[in-house]
Motif scaffolding. Sequence first.
Motif, short mmCIF file in Angstrom:
data_model
loop_
_atom_site.label_atom_id
_atom_site.label_comp_id
_atom_site.label_asym_id
_atom_site.label_seq_id
_atom_site.Cartn_x
_atom_site.Cartn_y
_atom_site.Cartn_z
N GLY A 126 45.43 47.00 49.55
CA GLY A 126 44.47 46.99 50.65
C GLY A 126 43.56 48.22 50.62
N ILE A 127 44.14 49.38 50.32
CA ILE A 127 43.34 50.63 50.31
C ILE A 127 42.34 50.61 49.16
CG2 ILE A 127 43.48 53.15 49.99
CD1 ILE A 127 44.43 52.14 52.74
N GLU A 128 42.77 50.11 48.00
CA GLU A 128 41.84 50.03 46.86
C GLU A 128 40.68 49.08 47.17
OE1 GLU A 128 44.88 50.87 43.11
OE2 GLU A 128 44.85 48.91 44.05
N ILE A 129 40.99 47.98 47.86
CA ILE A 129 39.92 47.04 48.25
C ILE A 129 38.99 47.71 49.26
CG2 ILE A 129 39.45 44.85 49.43
CD1 ILE A 129 42.13 43.81 48.27
N PHE A 130 39.59 48.43 50.22
CA PHE A 130 38.81 49.09 51.27
C PHE A 130 37.75 50.03 50.67
CE2 PHE A 130 38.56 52.89 54.13
CZ PHE A 130 37.80 52.28 55.12
N LYS A 131 38.15 50.73 49.59
CA LYS A 131 37.21 51.68 48.97
C LYS A 131 35.96 50.98 48.44
CE LYS A 131 40.71 55.02 47.60
NZ LYS A 131 41.62 55.40 46.52
N LEU A 132 36.09 49.67 48.13
CA LEU A 132 34.95 48.93 47.57
C LEU A 132 34.10 48.23 48.64
CD1 LEU A 132 36.89 47.32 44.59
CD2 LEU A 132 35.14 49.08 44.40
N LEU A 133 34.55 48.27 49.90
CA LEU A 133 33.81 47.59 50.98
C LEU A 133 32.74 48.52 51.57
CD1 LEU A 133 36.75 45.70 52.76
CD2 LEU A 133 35.05 44.77 51.17
N PRO A 134 31.77 47.98 52.33
CA PRO A 134 30.65 48.81 52.85
C PRO A 134 31.07 49.84 53.90
CG PRO A 134 30.11 46.46 52.90
CD PRO A 134 31.56 46.55 52.57
N GLU A 178 38.91 35.39 52.71
CA GLU A 178 38.10 35.13 51.52
C GLU A 178 37.04 36.22 51.43
OE1 GLU A 178 38.21 32.44 49.37
OE2 GLU A 178 40.00 31.65 50.37
N LEU A 179 36.79 36.70 50.22
CA LEU A 179 35.79 37.75 50.03
C LEU A 179 34.42 37.31 50.55
CD1 LEU A 179 35.17 40.54 48.86
CD2 LEU A 179 34.74 39.43 46.66
N SER A 180 34.14 36.01 50.46
CA SER A 180 32.82 35.50 50.87
C SER A 180 32.57 35.71 52.37
CB SER A 180 32.71 34.01 50.53
OG SER A 180 33.78 33.31 51.16
N ALA A 181 33.62 36.05 53.14
CA ALA A 181 33.42 36.26 54.59
C ALA A 181 32.62 37.54 54.88
CB ALA A 181 34.76 36.32 55.31
N CYS A 182 32.54 38.44 53.93
CA CYS A 182 31.73 39.66 54.13
C CYS A 182 30.41 39.51 53.37
CB CYS A 182 32.46 40.90 53.62
SG CYS A 182 31.39 42.36 53.64
N PRO A 183 29.28 39.44 54.11
CA PRO A 183 28.00 39.24 53.43
C PRO A 183 27.43 40.52 52.81
CG PRO A 183 27.73 39.10 55.83
CD PRO A 183 29.17 39.41 55.57
N TYR A 184 28.07 41.65 53.03
CA TYR A 184 27.46 42.93 52.63
C TYR A 184 28.11 43.61 51.43
CZ TYR A 184 25.56 42.08 57.22
OH TYR A 184 24.95 41.48 58.28
N VAL A 185 29.01 42.91 50.75
CA VAL A 185 29.65 43.52 49.56
C VAL A 185 28.62 43.60 48.43
CG1 VAL A 185 31.57 43.34 47.94
CG2 VAL A 185 31.81 42.41 50.22
N SER A 186 28.53 44.75 47.77
CA SER A 186 27.56 44.89 46.68
C SER A 186 27.98 44.01 45.50
CB SER A 186 27.48 46.34 46.22
OG SER A 186 28.70 46.67 45.57
N GLU A 187 27.02 43.69 44.65
CA GLU A 187 27.30 42.83 43.48
C GLU A 187 28.38 43.45 42.60
OE1 GLU A 187 26.55 39.74 42.62
OE2 GLU A 187 25.66 39.70 44.61
N PHE A 217 39.86 43.98 57.29
CA PHE A 217 39.45 42.92 56.36
C PHE A 217 40.08 43.14 54.98
CE2 PHE A 217 36.21 41.14 53.37
CZ PHE A 217 36.36 39.81 53.72
N ALA A 218 40.10 44.42 54.56
CA ALA A 218 40.70 44.75 53.26
C ALA A 218 42.18 44.37 53.23
CB ALA A 218 40.52 46.24 52.96
N MET A 219 42.87 44.66 54.32
CA MET A 219 44.30 44.32 54.39
C MET A 219 44.50 42.81 54.32
SD MET A 219 45.92 47.04 54.29
CE MET A 219 45.57 48.79 54.39
N ASN A 220 43.64 42.08 55.04
CA ASN A 220 43.73 40.62 55.00
C ASN A 220 43.45 40.07 53.60
OD1 ASN A 220 44.43 40.42 57.64
ND2 ASN A 220 42.41 39.80 58.38
N LEU A 221 42.46 40.68 52.94
CA LEU A 221 42.14 40.23 51.57
C LEU A 221 43.34 40.46 50.65
CD1 LEU A 221 38.58 41.36 50.41
CD2 LEU A 221 39.48 39.05 50.54
N ALA A 222 43.95 41.63 50.77
CA ALA A 222 45.09 41.96 49.91
C ALA A 222 46.25 41.00 50.15
CB ALA A 222 45.53 43.40 50.17
N ALA A 223 46.38 40.55 51.41
CA ALA A 223 47.49 39.64 51.76
C ALA A 223 47.13 38.19 51.50
CB ALA A 223 47.86 39.83 53.23
#
Length: 447
Positions: free
Chosen positions: A5-13, A38-47, A28-34
């Motif tokens: 979750g923490i590694e994912i969090f570092k990549l979020l806006p 779905e990643l598509s729920a965040c519209p602001y993630v960089s490419e 959101f990061a914790m939910n993604l890790a678990a």
Amino acid sequence: MPLTGIEIFKLLPKTNCGECGVPTCLAFAMNLAAGKAELSACPYVSEEARAKLEEASAPPITPVTIGVGDRALKIGGETVMFRHEKRFENPPGFAILITDIMEESEVDARLERFKLQYERVGLTLRPELVAVKNDSGDATKFETIVSKVKQNSDCGIILMSSSPDILAAGLKACADQKPLLYAATEDNLDRMAELAKGNSCPVAVKASSLEELAQLTARLTEAGVKDIVLDSGSRTLRRTFEDQIFIRSAALVKKFRPLGFPTIVFPCEMTDDPMKEAVIASVFVAKYGGIIVLSDFKGESLFPLLVERLNIYTDPQRPLATTEGIYEIGGPDENSPVLLTTNFSLTYFLISGEIETSRIPSYLLVMDTEGLSVMTAWAAGKFVADAIAPFVKKCGIGDKVKHHKLVIPGYAAVESGGLEEELSGWEVLVGPREGAHIPAYLKTWKP
Ligand code: SF4
């Protein structure tokens, strides 16, 4: 390796805007890790972050779809070695073999047998694929028979030839069906990669060892082919069985990407005995065939295989359930018996079967008990007078019969008194404990 979750969090806006449905990027990061978001729920993630996250969150065995529309077959996507760890995701597809040197009458008969299907616990069980093999070496003949298969069925298709030119002829007839191309080998890999990419089709890769298989899939992936199915080349039960376990284990336990794809196996090439072939196929339903190619379909062997597949690929944590409601069996009228049961599919299937056997037209009330059987639902407080009475009132059975007599299962007999109090105007009768006794019970029915 999956990201934490923490590694994912570092990549979020990290703006905590809340548009993903939770208040913070960390949540959101914790939910993604678990696996709960779905990643598509965040519209602001960089490419760049999206590419990294998609790579890390990709299932260890790539899901592959063969065919289009309602009857498309999805295989792969598995995440566990054993069903009890979580569940198996995508059941294997069964394919019937047709070759372009068969008599037309035999092809017609096989296409007819491909339509075999069975109703069980409210589900329709049937095979999915026709494997069309080029044995003639003639591209025109191959194209003709592929056209015939396509016209006669909305099945998924496997095109089988070692020649990319002949497969290209088959594709002229069915490219829109997204068939599986079988097979890329060391000798034809580049042409097969072009064919698969050009037609957006999945491709099977065949090798003579697991090492070679891994090398070939790595080359296909580099060439831009993502949808791959593995054939280890073994044609004995023991070797193929070992290969299936090795491949699954390499993909899931070792995270070895080159073997992270579903497999295809050929019981039809392992024996000439139809019953042995069915037994071999049953082994690969359990361990871990993605597509199982049979020489022919016969009811007595296909049905047990379909039931085995159903049993193994149901989620062990969620019982199969039937929709709540009034089921009319045999054309009942206002004087017909009314029986009550729970919505555990197997219970429904057994009880409705016994009512049919009795030939006494009846109403069967199926109550939603979250898929639990009669005794389990009763013990859990979901099949008791307080819960049954509102269901009987609201389902509308009172308008369909004159007699207002309700037959409850023998195992719920203790609820009869309470139920009569809750259901004024109804007489509650205690039916048999065992479904097998229902026909004899119904023969004594009087409205
Ligand atoms: Fe953070 Fe994206 Fe969710 Fe907004 S939508 S809170 S940026 S994860």
